[in-house]
Enzyme design. Sequence first.
Site, PDB file in Angstrom:
ATOM      1  N   ARG A  26       0.817  -1.205   0.000  1.00  0.00           N
ATOM      2  CA  ARG A  26       0.000   0.000   0.000  1.00  0.00           C
ATOM      3  C   ARG A  26       0.862   1.272   0.000  1.00  0.00           C
ATOM      4  O   ARG A  26       1.813   1.374  -0.746  1.00  0.00           O
ATOM      5  CB  ARG A  26      -1.008  -0.074   1.157  1.00  0.00           C
ATOM      6  CG  ARG A  26      -2.060  -1.169   0.921  1.00  0.00           C
ATOM      7  CD  ARG A  26      -2.908  -1.474   2.145  1.00  0.00           C
ATOM      8  NE  ARG A  26      -3.633  -0.347   2.674  1.00  0.00           N
ATOM      9  CZ  ARG A  26      -4.863   0.052   2.305  1.00  0.00           C
ATOM     10  NH1 ARG A  26      -5.501  -0.627   1.379  1.00  0.00           N
ATOM     11  NH2 ARG A  26      -5.447   1.092   2.865  1.00  0.00           N
ATOM     12  N   ASP A  67      -2.483  11.947   9.492  1.00  0.00           N
ATOM     13  CA  ASP A  67      -3.815  11.754   8.890  1.00  0.00           C
ATOM     14  C   ASP A  67      -4.535  13.079   9.057  1.00  0.00           C
ATOM     15  O   ASP A  67      -4.372  13.735  10.107  1.00  0.00           O
ATOM     16  CB  ASP A  67      -4.572  10.632   9.642  1.00  0.00           C
ATOM     17  CG  ASP A  67      -5.837  10.171   8.907  1.00  0.00           C
ATOM     18  OD1 ASP A  67      -6.613  11.044   8.471  1.00  0.00           O
ATOM     19  OD2 ASP A  67      -6.051   8.961   8.785  1.00  0.00           O
ATOM     20  N   TYR A 111      -8.165   5.954  17.312  1.00  0.00           N
ATOM     21  CA  TYR A 111      -7.310   6.245  16.147  1.00  0.00           C
ATOM     22  C   TYR A 111      -7.107   7.757  16.008  1.00  0.00           C
ATOM     23  O   TYR A 111      -5.975   8.221  15.803  1.00  0.00           O
ATOM     24  CB  TYR A 111      -7.948   5.665  14.875  1.00  0.00           C
ATOM     25  CG  TYR A 111      -7.203   6.033  13.610  1.00  0.00           C
ATOM     26  CD1 TYR A 111      -6.058   5.338  13.223  1.00  0.00           C
ATOM     27  CD2 TYR A 111      -7.629   7.092  12.810  1.00  0.00           C
ATOM     28  CE1 TYR A 111      -5.369   5.688  12.065  1.00  0.00           C
ATOM     29  CE2 TYR A 111      -6.947   7.447  11.648  1.00  0.00           C
ATOM     30  CZ  TYR A 111      -5.812   6.743  11.282  1.00  0.00           C
ATOM     31  OH  TYR A 111      -5.130   7.097  10.141  1.00  0.00           O
TER      32      TYR A 111
HETATM   33  N1  LIG Z   1      -4.833   4.688   3.087  1.00  0.00           N
HETATM   34  C1  LIG Z   1      -5.302   5.915   3.242  1.00  0.00           C
HETATM   35  O1  LIG Z   1      -6.140   6.398   2.467  1.00  0.00           O
HETATM   36  C2  LIG Z   1      -4.833   6.750   4.398  1.00  0.00           C
HETATM   37  C3  LIG Z   1      -5.587   7.850   4.796  1.00  0.00           C
HETATM   38  C4  LIG Z   1      -5.152   8.611   5.882  1.00  0.00           C
HETATM   39  C5  LIG Z   1      -3.973   8.287   6.528  1.00  0.00           C
HETATM   40  N2  LIG Z   1      -3.256   7.202   6.106  1.00  0.00           N
HETATM   41  C6  LIG Z   1      -2.011   6.878   6.817  1.00  0.00           C
HETATM   42  O2  LIG Z   1      -1.014   6.559   5.852  1.00  0.00           O
HETATM   43  C7  LIG Z   1      -0.201   5.466   6.324  1.00  0.00           C
HETATM   44  C8  LIG Z   1      -0.241   4.316   5.328  1.00  0.00           C
HETATM   45  O3  LIG Z   1      -1.597   3.974   5.083  1.00  0.00           O
HETATM   46  P1  LIG Z   1      -1.997   2.505   4.615  1.00  0.00           P
HETATM   47  O4  LIG Z   1      -3.461   2.522   4.392  1.00  0.00           O
HETATM   48  O5  LIG Z   1      -1.074   2.073   3.529  1.00  0.00           O
HETATM   49  O6  LIG Z   1      -1.648   1.722   5.974  1.00  0.00           O
HETATM   50  P2  LIG Z   1      -2.121   0.241   6.392  1.00  0.00           P
HETATM   51  O7  LIG Z   1      -2.192  -0.602   5.191  1.00  0.00           O
HETATM   52  O8  LIG Z   1      -3.370   0.371   7.223  1.00  0.00           O
HETATM   53  O9  LIG Z   1      -0.962  -0.196   7.395  1.00  0.00           O
HETATM   54  C9  LIG Z   1       0.407  -0.183   7.001  1.00  0.00           C
HETATM   55  C10 LIG Z   1       1.144  -1.295   7.678  1.00  0.00           C
HETATM   56  O10 LIG Z   1       1.257  -1.074   9.072  1.00  0.00           O
HETATM   57  C11 LIG Z   1       1.727  -2.303   9.615  1.00  0.00           C
HETATM   58  N3  LIG Z   1       1.331  -2.437  11.023  1.00  0.00           N
HETATM   59  C12 LIG Z   1       0.140  -2.194  11.595  1.00  0.00           C
HETATM   60  N4  LIG Z   1       0.178  -2.468  12.916  1.00  0.00           N
HETATM   61  C13 LIG Z   1       1.441  -2.904  13.184  1.00  0.00           C
HETATM   62  C14 LIG Z   1       2.113  -3.362  14.342  1.00  0.00           C
HETATM   63  N5  LIG Z   1       1.499  -3.428  15.522  1.00  0.00           N
HETATM   64  N6  LIG Z   1       3.404  -3.744  14.226  1.00  0.00           N
HETATM   65  C15 LIG Z   1       4.037  -3.703  13.043  1.00  0.00           C
HETATM   66  N7  LIG Z   1       3.460  -3.270  11.901  1.00  0.00           N
HETATM   67  C16 LIG Z   1       2.183  -2.889  11.966  1.00  0.00           C
HETATM   68  C17 LIG Z   1       1.123  -3.430   8.759  1.00  0.00           C
HETATM   69  O11 LIG Z   1       2.213  -4.255   8.327  1.00  0.00           O
HETATM   70  P3  LIG Z   1       2.006  -5.814   7.893  1.00  0.00           P
HETATM   71  O12 LIG Z   1       1.056  -5.781   6.728  1.00  0.00           O
HETATM   72  O13 LIG Z   1       3.364  -6.264   7.540  1.00  0.00           O
HETATM   73  O14 LIG Z   1       1.422  -6.499   9.113  1.00  0.00           O
HETATM   74  C18 LIG Z   1       0.487  -2.667   7.591  1.00  0.00           C
HETATM   75  O15 LIG Z   1       0.708  -3.234   6.334  1.00  0.00           O
HETATM   76  C19 LIG Z   1      -0.742   5.109   7.701  1.00  0.00           C
HETATM   77  O16 LIG Z   1      -0.007   5.774   8.696  1.00  0.00           O
HETATM   78  C20 LIG Z   1      -2.165   5.626   7.674  1.00  0.00           C
HETATM   79  O17 LIG Z   1      -2.667   5.951   8.939  1.00  0.00           O
HETATM   80  C21 LIG Z   1      -3.661   6.421   5.072  1.00  0.00           C
END
Ligand SMILES: NC(=O)c1ccc[n+]([C@@H]2O[C@H](COP(=O)([O-])OP(=O)(O)OC[C@H]3O[C@@H](n4cnc5c(N)ncnc54)[C@H](OP(=O)(O)O)[C@@H]3O)[C@@H](O)[C@H]2O)c1
Length: 250
Positions: free
Chosen positions: A18, A144, A157
Amino acid sequence: MKFFLQHKTVLVTGGARRVGAAICRRLHAAGANVVIHYRTSVAEARALVKSLNAARAGSAACVRGELLHSETPRALVAACIKEFGRLDVLVNNASSFYPTPVGRLTQRAWDDLIGANLKAPLFIAQAAARELKKRRGCIVNIVDIHAEFPLKDYVIYSIAKGGLAALTRSLARELAPAVRVNGVSPGPILWPDADIWQSPKTRKKIVERTLLKRIGEPDDIARAVEFLIAGAPYVTGHIIAVDGGRSIAL
Ligand SMILES: NC(=O)c1ccc[n+]([C@@H]2O[C@H](COP(=O)([O-])OP(=O)(O)OC[C@H]3O[C@@H](n4cnc5c(N)ncnc54)[C@H](OP(=O)(O)O)[C@@H]3O)[C@@H](O)[C@H]2O)c1
């Protein structure tokens, strides 16, 4: 900015898939050696390492770690030093995300959401601080827009990301002048996997509330991260919203 990061080492937490994977790819293309932290996404992490090493031999590695464990921050920094002899940039990207409406929230959810989104970034930064100071490096926290404008039913969160925004500014003070600390606040970029986010009606409502009338792409976040690392030497303690204008239309 091409090759600005040559011979530098970047650690990206949650970098296997992602948004994190997009950050790894972009910083690698800018010349960095990349250490990809993952927890469960072992196949994705290994595949990403393989593709980055195919583009440039010996330029990527991955390291597993549960961020809720207290020994992980030091282990991640040690892995960077072992692989590449240095650490120049820390990107705190890993996150856990699920609803915790008042009345149904638990201590366990608090420990998990605060642990992954706030506590881990602080303790990884602490573990990396000496090396980052030595390298005059920087930290980018992925925050975020809901740090500022809480997401309904996502109380813990929203608190955790609010804390991460505060941490970004606080660390900027603590680690100055050697280390810059900034953040990127994504708006809607990739829909979460949970069922409630699959509804076309929910998605349409969110898209309509962005000024640009579309969701963003993971590389939009990666570009902002690259800018803060390589193109913003006089910026610290700042958080850039990359949200298609969503936060002024919430
Ligand atoms: N996606 C969006 O639209 C969006 C919107 C607002 C903010 N964000 C922020 O942008 C960043 C990336 O977003 P995303 O959607 O790509 O994130 P995500 O897929 O929800 O999470 C990223 C990775 O975090 C790891 N993770 C979670 N809990 C963990 C733990 N306890 N220990 C170790 N690793 C852990 C997981 O790794 P594994 O898969 O290896 O377990 C997961 O793949 C995040 O900080 C998110 O809050 C994203």
